[in-house]
Design a protein around this motif. Structure first.
Motif, PDB file in Angstrom:
ATOM      1  N   GLU A  28       0.733  -1.291  -0.089  1.00  0.00           N
ATOM      2  CA  GLU A  28      -0.022   0.125  -0.074  1.00  0.00           C
ATOM      3  C   GLU A  28       0.829   1.164  -0.087  1.00  0.00           C
ATOM      4  OE1 GLU A  28      -3.339   0.264  -0.010  1.00  0.00           O
ATOM      5  OE2 GLU A  28      -3.440  -1.907  -0.221  1.00  0.00           O
ATOM      6  N   PRO A  29       0.504   2.214  -0.601  1.00  0.00           N
ATOM      7  CA  PRO A  29       1.166   3.496  -0.716  1.00  0.00           C
ATOM      8  C   PRO A  29       0.993   4.144   0.611  1.00  0.00           C
ATOM      9  CG  PRO A  29      -0.270   3.569  -2.444  1.00  0.00           C
ATOM     10  CD  PRO A  29      -0.510   2.485  -1.505  1.00  0.00           C
ATOM     11  N   VAL A  30       2.133   4.667   1.244  1.00  0.00           N
ATOM     12  CA  VAL A  30       1.941   5.319   2.694  1.00  0.00           C
ATOM     13  C   VAL A  30       1.040   7.027   2.341  1.00  0.00           C
ATOM     14  CG1 VAL A  30       3.958   4.575   3.384  1.00  0.00           C
ATOM     15  CG2 VAL A  30       3.970   6.771   2.363  1.00  0.00           C
ATOM     16  N   ASN A 119      -1.117  10.291  -2.042  1.00  0.00           N
ATOM     17  CA  ASN A 119      -0.417  10.154  -3.352  1.00  0.00           C
ATOM     18  C   ASN A 119       0.972  10.766  -3.435  1.00  0.00           C
ATOM     19  OD1 ASN A 119      -2.958   9.524  -4.635  1.00  0.00           O
ATOM     20  ND2 ASN A 119      -3.785  11.881  -4.795  1.00  0.00           N
ATOM     21  N   LEU A 120       1.501  10.233  -2.479  1.00  0.00           N
ATOM     22  CA  LEU A 120       3.116  10.433  -2.219  1.00  0.00           C
ATOM     23  C   LEU A 120       4.002   9.658  -3.368  1.00  0.00           C
ATOM     24  CD1 LEU A 120       2.306  10.199   1.285  1.00  0.00           C
ATOM     25  CD2 LEU A 120       3.986  11.822   0.961  1.00  0.00           C
ATOM     26  N   TYR A 139       7.599   7.096  -8.868  1.00  0.00           N
ATOM     27  CA  TYR A 139       6.909   5.893  -8.358  1.00  0.00           C
ATOM     28  C   TYR A 139       6.646   6.296  -6.885  1.00  0.00           C
ATOM     29  CZ  TYR A 139      11.648   5.312  -6.285  1.00  0.00           C
ATOM     30  OH  TYR A 139      12.947   5.444  -5.634  1.00  0.00           O
ATOM     31  N   PRO A 140       5.391   5.356  -6.494  1.00  0.00           N
ATOM     32  CA  PRO A 140       4.714   5.735  -5.192  1.00  0.00           C
ATOM     33  C   PRO A 140       5.806   5.227  -4.198  1.00  0.00           C
ATOM     34  CG  PRO A 140       3.710   3.909  -6.438  1.00  0.00           C
ATOM     35  CD  PRO A 140       4.667   4.288  -7.474  1.00  0.00           C
ATOM     36  N   ILE A 141       5.507   6.016  -2.876  1.00  0.00           N
ATOM     37  CA  ILE A 141       6.381   5.725  -1.800  1.00  0.00           C
ATOM     38  C   ILE A 141       5.284   4.670  -0.962  1.00  0.00           C
ATOM     39  CG2 ILE A 141       7.195   6.819   0.555  1.00  0.00           C
ATOM     40  CD1 ILE A 141       7.890   9.261  -1.238  1.00  0.00           C
TER      41      ILE A 141
END
Length: 176
Positions: A28-30, A119-120, A139-141
């Protein structure tokens, strides 16, 4: 001997087959979300304070703010901050232009404010590494990203500064 060989082959097949069917956990994105109690201020005062924070925290609040509604007390913006690397490998691949892009949302009510960042993404511009051109990346964090904790700590500090600014700004506005 043939039985041992057959058992060994079946055992290895069972182990490899078990590994092949093990589903990977989704990454999961943070995200960051925090609610602040701001006693003594109504929704309009908190909203105005948040709007002032956007104006001072970013180079251009008008470029950052994508949506705002004073009646509902919501502000949504898109911003960025410098990327902070974590660990040797992460820091060795970093460039001067690396940044974290994000969406920030502020919701206000009487005596309360909610700040969220989502949306980091880690943006790295195109650059040269030796004689090789590295294409830009975005790319997503995620929880597995080495810099996730550092990024979330920076966003927490930013949100705390916003809440403090709102609390003190009302005193400054009235005592001039």
């Amino acid at each position: 001997m043939k039985k041992l060989l057959l058992i060994g082959v079946l055992g290895i097949g069972a182990v490899l087959g078990g590994c092949a069917t093990t589903p990977q956990q989704p990454v999961e994105p943070v995200k960051f979300e925090k609610v602040y109690q701001i006693d003594g201020l109504n929704q309009a005062q908190i909203y105005d304070g948040a709007r002032q924070w956007f104006a001072t925290a970013f180079r251009s609040a008008n470029a950052v703010i994508q949506y705002e509604d004073k009646a509902t007390g919501s502000i949504i913006g898109k911003g960025n901050m410098p990327y902070r690397c974590s660990g040797f490998a992460d820091c060795m691949t970093m460039t001067n232009g690396d940044r974290v892009d994000f969406t920030v949302r502020v919701d206000t009510k009487d005596g309360r404010m909610r700040v969220s960042y989502d949306n980091l993404t880690h943006y790295q511009p195109s650059h040269m590494s030796g004689n090789v051109r590295i294409q830009e990346s975005n790319y997503p964090i995620t929880e597995r990203t080495s810099s996730a904790k550092i990024t979330l700590d920076a966003l927490n500090k930013s949100a705390d500064e916003m809440a403090e600014k709102i609390k003190t700004q009302q005193k400054v506005n009235s005592n001039w």
